[in-house]
Design a protein around this motif. Structure first.
Motif, mmCIF file in Angstrom:
data_model
loop_
_atom_site.group_PDB
_atom_site.id
_atom_site.type_symbol
_atom_site.label_atom_id
_atom_site.label_comp_id
_atom_site.label_asym_id
_atom_site.label_seq_id
_atom_site.Cartn_x
_atom_site.Cartn_y
_atom_site.Cartn_z
ATOM 1 N N THR A 147 0.810 -1.280 -0.187
ATOM 2 C CA THR A 147 0.020 0.000 0.013
ATOM 3 C C THR A 147 0.983 1.245 -0.037
ATOM 4 O O THR A 147 1.891 1.053 0.052
ATOM 5 N N ASP A 148 0.179 2.279 -0.167
ATOM 6 C CA ASP A 148 0.898 3.671 -0.012
ATOM 7 C C ASP A 148 1.706 3.735 1.288
ATOM 8 O O ASP A 148 2.484 4.617 1.457
ATOM 9 N N THR A 201 -6.553 1.104 3.336
ATOM 10 C CA THR A 201 -5.253 1.742 3.277
ATOM 11 C C THR A 201 -5.409 2.936 4.442
ATOM 12 O O THR A 201 -4.552 3.214 5.370
#
Length: 191
Positions: free
Chosen positions: A56-57, A91
């Motif tokens: 993920t980010d 997220t």
């Protein structure tokens, strides 16, 4: 002074000044510490949180950030969330489990007795930390006990393992109500 010597001095001066002016101070979690943290999470049974960070980010937040504390939810709780949330909401939930400061168990224990708040990586949202009166009682993060305090300590990162997943009531204004319902259902399946 000859013109070629003056030209040489001025070129050297320009190159030196360009180098000095373009120096950028980079503060980031070192690659070695990042990978050691992921290995510790996997070794201690928090595989899905380690995988979620890398996919993920949140990965970019870590490698471009300075100091962090992670409150790692257990695998069963993350699995239930992954099955019920969109990628964006998932997220956001992961970011809610992160603090942009390194907090050791000692740091958490030195908070005032009772309820305290620390900023999460979700803008405008705080994590509620309840410091118990006795050292024998676990610290609670959003209503969940820290099961594995000090799961990993690095110079820039601290990780504490949770017994479940944090309470998401303070995220109601960030994610839609159907997601909040899904989160509640996932949490009750884990409990």
């Amino acid at each position: 002074m000859t013109s070629s010597m003056a030209s040489s001095v001025s070129i050297s001066t320009v190159l030196f000044l360009t180098t000095v002016i373009n120096v950028v101070v980079v503060t980031a979690v070192p690659d070695r510490e990042y990978h050691s943290m992921l290995a510790a999470l996997r070794f201690r049974g928090y595989h899905l949180f380690a995988n979620a960070i890398t996919t993920t980010d949140l990965h970019y937040d870590i490698i471009n950030g300075d100091n962090f504390t992670f409150f790692a939810p257990i695998d069963s709780a993350l699995y239930a969330l992954d099955m019920t949330l969109s990628a964006g909401d998932y997220t956001t939930v992961l970011r809610f489990h992160c603090v942009p400061h390194r907090l050791t168990l000692t740091d958490l224990r030195t908070l005032f007795y009772g309820s305290n708040s620390v900023t999460s990586l979700v803008p405008g949202h705080e994590i509620h930390v309840v410091n118990p009166l006795t050292l024998r009682s676990p610290i609670m993060i959003e209503g969940v006990d820290i099961a594995v305090p000090g799961l990993f300590y690095g110079r820039h990162v601290a990780v504490h393992g949770l017994e479940g997943v944090m309470d998401f009531r303070s995220l109601r204004d960030t994610i839609n109500s159907s997601t909040v319902t899904a989160l509640s259902n996932a949490k009750s399946r884990v409990d």
